[in-house]
Design a protein around this motif. Sequence first.
Motif, PDB file in Angstrom:
ATOM      1  N   SER A  78       0.819  -1.214   0.000  1.00 37.65           N
ATOM      2  CA  SER A  78       0.000   0.000   0.000  1.00 37.65           C
ATOM      3  C   SER A  78       0.857   1.269   0.000  1.00 37.65           C
ATOM      4  CB  SER A  78      -0.918   0.000   1.228  1.00 37.65           C
ATOM      5  OG  SER A  78      -0.140   0.005   2.409  1.00 37.65           O
ATOM      6  N   GLU A  79       2.185   1.136  -0.041  1.00 33.79           N
ATOM      7  CA  GLU A  79       3.073   2.303   0.062  1.00 33.79           C
ATOM      8  C   GLU A  79       2.777   3.381  -0.983  1.00 33.79           C
ATOM      9  OE1 GLU A  79       7.312   1.609   0.422  1.00 33.79           O
ATOM     10  OE2 GLU A  79       6.886  -0.281   1.444  1.00 33.79           O
ATOM     11  N   LEU A  80       2.639   2.999  -2.233  1.00 31.86           N
ATOM     12  CA  LEU A  80       2.391   3.977  -3.290  1.00 31.86           C
ATOM     13  C   LEU A  80       1.102   4.748  -3.027  1.00 31.86           C
ATOM     14  CD1 LEU A  80       3.160   5.224  -6.048  1.00 31.86           C
ATOM     15  CD2 LEU A  80       1.774   3.418  -7.095  1.00 31.86           C
ATOM     16  N   LEU A  81       0.027   4.033  -2.687  1.00 37.63           N
ATOM     17  CA  LEU A  81      -1.245   4.712  -2.417  1.00 37.63           C
ATOM     18  C   LEU A  81      -1.138   5.650  -1.228  1.00 37.63           C
ATOM     19  CD1 LEU A  81      -4.090   2.106  -2.975  1.00 37.63           C
ATOM     20  CD2 LEU A  81      -3.326   3.938  -4.456  1.00 37.63           C
ATOM     21  N   ASP A 105      -6.619 -14.435  -5.401  1.00 42.59           N
ATOM     22  CA  ASP A 105      -6.918 -14.501  -3.968  1.00 42.59           C
ATOM     23  C   ASP A 105      -5.629 -14.547  -3.157  1.00 42.59           C
ATOM     24  OD1 ASP A 105      -8.276 -14.692  -1.599  1.00 42.59           O
ATOM     25  OD2 ASP A 105      -8.757 -16.807  -1.806  1.00 42.59           O
ATOM     26  N   ARG A 106      -5.275 -13.403  -2.601  1.00 38.87           N
ATOM     27  CA  ARG A 106      -4.067 -13.258  -1.780  1.00 38.87           C
ATOM     28  C   ARG A 106      -4.203 -11.949  -1.014  1.00 38.87           C
ATOM     29  NH1 ARG A 106       0.494  -9.997  -4.829  1.00 38.87           N
ATOM     30  NH2 ARG A 106      -0.823  -8.860  -6.251  1.00 38.87           N
ATOM     31  N   PRO A 107      -3.434 -11.776   0.046  1.00 30.49           N
ATOM     32  CA  PRO A 107      -3.435 -10.465   0.701  1.00 30.49           C
ATOM     33  C   PRO A 107      -2.800  -9.429  -0.241  1.00 30.49           C
ATOM     34  CG  PRO A 107      -2.498 -12.156   2.134  1.00 30.49           C
ATOM     35  CD  PRO A 107      -2.648 -12.761   0.772  1.00 30.49           C
ATOM     36  N   ASN A 111      -7.076  -6.278  -3.277  1.00 35.01           N
ATOM     37  CA  ASN A 111      -8.148  -7.057  -2.660  1.00 35.01           C
ATOM     38  C   ASN A 111      -8.739  -6.346  -1.448  1.00 35.01           C
ATOM     39  OD1 ASN A 111      -8.119  -9.082  -4.552  1.00 35.01           O
ATOM     40  ND2 ASN A 111      -6.571 -10.268  -3.472  1.00 35.01           N
ATOM     41  N   THR A 112      -7.908  -5.637  -0.702  1.00 34.13           N
ATOM     42  CA  THR A 112      -8.408  -4.847   0.427  1.00 34.13           C
ATOM     43  C   THR A 112      -9.364  -3.775  -0.076  1.00 34.13           C
ATOM     44  OG1 THR A 112      -6.406  -5.259   1.714  1.00 34.13           O
ATOM     45  CG2 THR A 112      -7.730  -3.329   2.331  1.00 34.13           C
ATOM     46  N   LYS A 113      -8.977  -3.069  -1.148  1.00 28.04           N
ATOM     47  CA  LYS A 113      -9.836  -2.022  -1.722  1.00 28.04           C
ATOM     48  C   LYS A 113     -11.120  -2.622  -2.291  1.00 28.04           C
ATOM     49  CE  LYS A 113      -7.532   1.866  -1.318  1.00 28.04           C
ATOM     50  NZ  LYS A 113      -8.075   3.160  -0.958  1.00 28.04           N
ATOM     51  N   GLN A 114     -11.019  -3.792  -2.931  1.00 32.03           N
ATOM     52  CA  GLN A 114     -12.222  -4.413  -3.488  1.00 32.03           C
ATOM     53  C   GLN A 114     -13.193  -4.797  -2.383  1.00 32.03           C
ATOM     54  OE1 GLN A 114     -11.779  -7.550  -6.416  1.00 32.03           O
ATOM     55  NE2 GLN A 114     -13.792  -8.365  -5.910  1.00 32.03           N
ATOM     56  N   ARG A 115     -12.698  -5.377  -1.298  1.00 31.81           N
ATOM     57  CA  ARG A 115     -13.582  -5.732  -0.178  1.00 31.81           C
ATOM     58  C   ARG A 115     -14.236  -4.479   0.409  1.00 31.81           C
ATOM     59  NH1 ARG A 115      -9.660  -9.524   0.370  1.00 31.81           N
ATOM     60  NH2 ARG A 115      -8.404  -8.361   1.858  1.00 31.81           N
ATOM     61  N   HIS A 116     -13.474  -3.406   0.524  1.00 33.52           N
ATOM     62  CA  HIS A 116     -14.024  -2.142   1.031  1.00 33.52           C
ATOM     63  C   HIS A 116     -15.120  -1.650   0.084  1.00 33.52           C
ATOM     64  CE1 HIS A 116     -14.044   1.610   3.283  1.00 33.52           C
ATOM     65  NE2 HIS A 116     -14.031   2.247   2.120  1.00 33.52           N
TER      66      HIS A 116
END
Length: 169
Positions: A78-81, A105-107, A111-116
Amino acid sequence: EYGQACLVFDHAAGMIEQGTPFLRDQVAKLHRGQKKLIELGLEQNRSNYRPVCAKSDHLHGLNTTAVVVDELHTQASSELLEVLSSSTSGRRNPLMIEISTCDFDRPSICNTKQRHAERVREGVITDPHFLPALWLSDPKAPIDDPKTWLQGNPNLGVCKSVEYMKQRA
């Protein structure tokens, strides 16, 4: 280093070149070779649009109004974001757009943004600063059905051929 960002720039430049006279009149200079677009305005306040590299350690100190991150699933962390988001902190109405195909399917930040996005869309959480736009096919739908392809590819037949999808299915 700049590959994906240059694709987004080239689309923006094409929109300027083929756009309405109003849109073209907003641009003082378009430098395709330098990958830079300069907006009209007072000399000391001119805005510019340009691609930047995906290396977050090269981007500190930006004062960004709008950010487009293409192919978010390619980001290892997530560093760039985080760097790009903090670069908008001095702006009154900043905009961040993140575009991606689905990640496996991985961390991952993708995938975090999609779940949000799914939780916001479903009303599970409230986030008035986040507008999810998701095109996902039903995982239980038949993979060889063109209707399934269209669910996840709203531009099917324009940017991705039906024949390609048929072969992949």
